[in-house]
Motif scaffolding. Structure first.
Motif, PDB file in Angstrom:
ATOM      1  N   ALA A  77       0.828  -1.208   0.000  1.00 40.19           N
ATOM      2  CA  ALA A  77       0.000   0.000   0.000  1.00 40.19           C
ATOM      3  C   ALA A  77       0.861   1.257   0.000  1.00 40.19           C
ATOM      4  CB  ALA A  77      -0.922  -0.005   1.209  1.00 40.19           C
ATOM      5  N   LYS A  78       2.008   1.182   0.641  1.00 42.45           N
ATOM      6  CA  LYS A  78       2.861   2.368   0.725  1.00 42.45           C
ATOM      7  C   LYS A  78       3.352   2.802  -0.647  1.00 42.45           C
ATOM      8  CE  LYS A  78       4.338   1.487   5.480  1.00 42.45           C
ATOM      9  NZ  LYS A  78       5.466   1.183   6.386  1.00 42.45           N
ATOM     10  N   GLY A  79       3.503   1.857  -1.555  1.00 36.52           N
ATOM     11  CA  GLY A  79       3.899   2.218  -2.914  1.00 36.52           C
ATOM     12  C   GLY A  79       2.819   3.044  -3.603  1.00 36.52           C
ATOM     13  N   VAL A  80       1.556   2.645  -3.399  1.00 33.82           N
ATOM     14  CA  VAL A  80       0.434   3.409  -3.974  1.00 33.82           C
ATOM     15  C   VAL A  80       0.319   4.774  -3.291  1.00 33.82           C
ATOM     16  CG1 VAL A  80      -2.069   3.455  -4.310  1.00 33.82           C
ATOM     17  CG2 VAL A  80      -0.808   1.310  -4.577  1.00 33.82           C
ATOM     18  N   LEU A  81       0.444   4.790  -1.955  1.00 36.66           N
ATOM     19  CA  LEU A  81       0.325   6.042  -1.211  1.00 36.66           C
ATOM     20  C   LEU A  81       1.444   7.022  -1.576  1.00 36.66           C
ATOM     21  CD1 LEU A  81      -0.700   4.713   2.329  1.00 36.66           C
ATOM     22  CD2 LEU A  81      -2.154   5.782   0.600  1.00 36.66           C
ATOM     23  N   ALA A  82       2.605   6.513  -1.936  1.00 32.23           N
ATOM     24  CA  ALA A  82       3.717   7.383  -2.333  1.00 32.23           C
ATOM     25  C   ALA A  82       3.355   8.168  -3.598  1.00 32.23           C
ATOM     26  CB  ALA A  82       4.978   6.564  -2.561  1.00 32.23           C
ATOM     27  N   LYS A  83       2.652   7.499  -4.517  1.00 31.85           N
ATOM     28  CA  LYS A  83       2.227   8.181  -5.745  1.00 31.85           C
ATOM     29  C   LYS A  83       1.161   9.239  -5.447  1.00 31.85           C
ATOM     30  CE  LYS A  83       3.237   4.115  -8.569  1.00 31.85           C
ATOM     31  NZ  LYS A  83       2.675   3.078  -9.457  1.00 31.85           N
ATOM     32  N   VAL A  84       0.272   8.895  -4.521  1.00 30.28           N
ATOM     33  CA  VAL A  84      -0.752   9.869  -4.116  1.00 30.28           C
ATOM     34  C   VAL A  84      -0.089  11.056  -3.419  1.00 30.28           C
ATOM     35  CG1 VAL A  84      -2.774  10.248  -2.665  1.00 30.28           C
ATOM     36  CG2 VAL A  84      -2.538   8.100  -3.924  1.00 30.28           C
ATOM     37  N   ALA A  85       0.887  10.759  -2.565  1.00 33.45           N
ATOM     38  CA  ALA A  85       1.585  11.818  -1.826  1.00 33.45           C
ATOM     39  C   ALA A  85       2.296  12.777  -2.773  1.00 33.45           C
ATOM     40  CB  ALA A  85       2.587  11.201  -0.858  1.00 33.45           C
ATOM     41  N   LYS A  86       2.823  12.264  -3.860  1.00 29.81           N
ATOM     42  CA  LYS A  86       3.501  13.114  -4.838  1.00 29.81           C
ATOM     43  C   LYS A  86       2.555  14.164  -5.407  1.00 29.81           C
ATOM     44  CE  LYS A  86       6.240  12.901  -9.100  1.00 29.81           C
ATOM     45  NZ  LYS A  86       6.817  11.998 -10.140  1.00 29.81           N
ATOM     46  N   VAL A  87       1.337  13.748  -5.701  1.00 27.54           N
ATOM     47  CA  VAL A  87       0.346  14.684  -6.225  1.00 27.54           C
ATOM     48  C   VAL A  87      -0.084  15.673  -5.147  1.00 27.54           C
ATOM     49  CG1 VAL A  87      -1.959  14.890  -7.228  1.00 27.54           C
ATOM     50  CG2 VAL A  87      -0.454  13.023  -7.938  1.00 27.54           C
ATOM     51  N   ILE A  88      -0.301  15.189  -3.920  1.00 28.62           N
ATOM     52  CA  ILE A  88      -0.715  16.079  -2.827  1.00 28.62           C
ATOM     53  C   ILE A  88       0.359  17.133  -2.568  1.00 28.62           C
ATOM     54  CG2 ILE A  88      -1.297  16.210  -0.376  1.00 28.62           C
ATOM     55  CD1 ILE A  88      -2.364  13.343  -0.602  1.00 28.62           C
ATOM     56  N   ASN A  89       1.614  16.706  -2.575  1.00 25.78           N
ATOM     57  CA  ASN A  89       2.710  17.647  -2.318  1.00 25.78           C
ATOM     58  C   ASN A  89       2.837  18.700  -3.417  1.00 25.78           C
ATOM     59  OD1 ASN A  89       3.478  16.509   0.117  1.00 25.78           O
ATOM     60  ND2 ASN A  89       4.862  15.032  -0.848  1.00 25.78           N
TER      61      ASN A  89
END
Length: 278
Positions: free
Chosen positions: A163-175
């Motif tokens: 899940a952390k791999g998916v969340l990392a991609k989401v975090a990139k957009v949020i940042n």
């Protein structure tokens, strides 16, 4: 001789009498003619006087009517001027409202454009081939729905390494959107749960939301001011909890990325108040 003179005198008197009578007749006829002319002139004079009086009354009426018309024209001019001023004010007010509506529409259009760009960015970063990840727009905000089997083990709120791999991609957009907020919602099925740590599905949904928020903040460097954890328990299901497959669909985490609510709605509210005040 005396007789001759007497005859001559009588003749002279008689001749004189005849001439006077003829002259008198002529004068009398002349007088009658003059009297007729005078009578005719008098009649005409009286007619003229009557007509003059009628004309005088008509002139007075026309003068009064003209005065009234002048006054009415003045009033009409005043009314027309006031009407023009009111019309101008109404048009100006309408223009201002149109401008406010245009600004409001521009803001909504801009928000929709940003939302669309955000969806495109997320789909590019996260990918759209995974059936356990769904990215769409609902009610003007971007929603990422991630199935729990990709994030957690059954009954657990510990985030998996996958899940952390998916969340990392989401975090990139949020940042990349520091003016946006990210709400993380935990959802469960309706099967009751209770153990030494969890009291119920409310507990499970909230703890799953806070676990993802901690990963985003501590491991993926997302600004915590942008993060909002929320637990929804089993009360917002996607489908009826009447089968194992449907219960699996309802067990999910939804990440909602949106412009900061206070900023956006303050702007909307301000524009609406301006519209109502006009």
């Amino acid at each position: 001789m005396k007789r001759v003179m007497l005859f001559a005198a009588v003749a002279a008197i008689s001749l004189s009498s005849c001439v006077s009578k003829k002259k008198y007749t002529e004068l009398e006829a002349k007088n009658k003619e003059i009297q007729d002319l005078l009578n005719t002139a008098t009649v005409k004079l009286n007619t003229c006087l009557t007509e003059k009086e009628a004309f005088a009354q008509q002139i007075d009426f026309l003068k009064k009517n003209n005065s009234d018309l002048i006054n009415n024209m003045g009033n009409l001019t005043t009314l027309t001027t006031k009407g023009a001023e009111n019309l101008e004010k109404s048009l100006e007010s309408l223009k201002e409202k149109d401008l406010k509506i245009s600004r409001l529409q521009d803001a909504l259009t801009k928000k929709d454009s940003v939302t669309l760009a955000l969806v495109t960015s997320l789909k590019r970063e996260v990918g759209i081939d995974d059936p356990d990840i769904n990215i769409n727009v609902e009610k003007g905000v971007v929603m990422i729905s991630i199935a729990d089997n990709l994030l957690f083990k059954s009954g657990s709120y510990e985030v998996s390494d996958k899940a952390k791999g998916v969340l990392a991609k989401v975090a990139k957009v949020i940042n990349s959107k520091p003016d946006f907020e990210c709400m993380v919602e935990g959802h469960t099925d309706n099967v009751p749960i209770k153990n030494a740590v969890l009291l119920d599905n409310w507990d499970l949904s909230v703890k799953r939301a806070t676990s993802i928020v901690r990963v985003l903040e501590k491991e993926l460097a997302v600004n915590p001011k942008q993060l909002i954890p929320a637990g929804r328990s089993s009360y917002v299901p996607l489908v009826e909890n009447d089968s194992p497959a449907n219960r699996a669909k309802n067990r999910r985490t939804r990440i909602i990325i949106m412009p900061k609510i206070d900023q956006f709605y303050d702007m909307i509210e301000k524009e609406m108040k301006n519209l109502e005040g006009k």
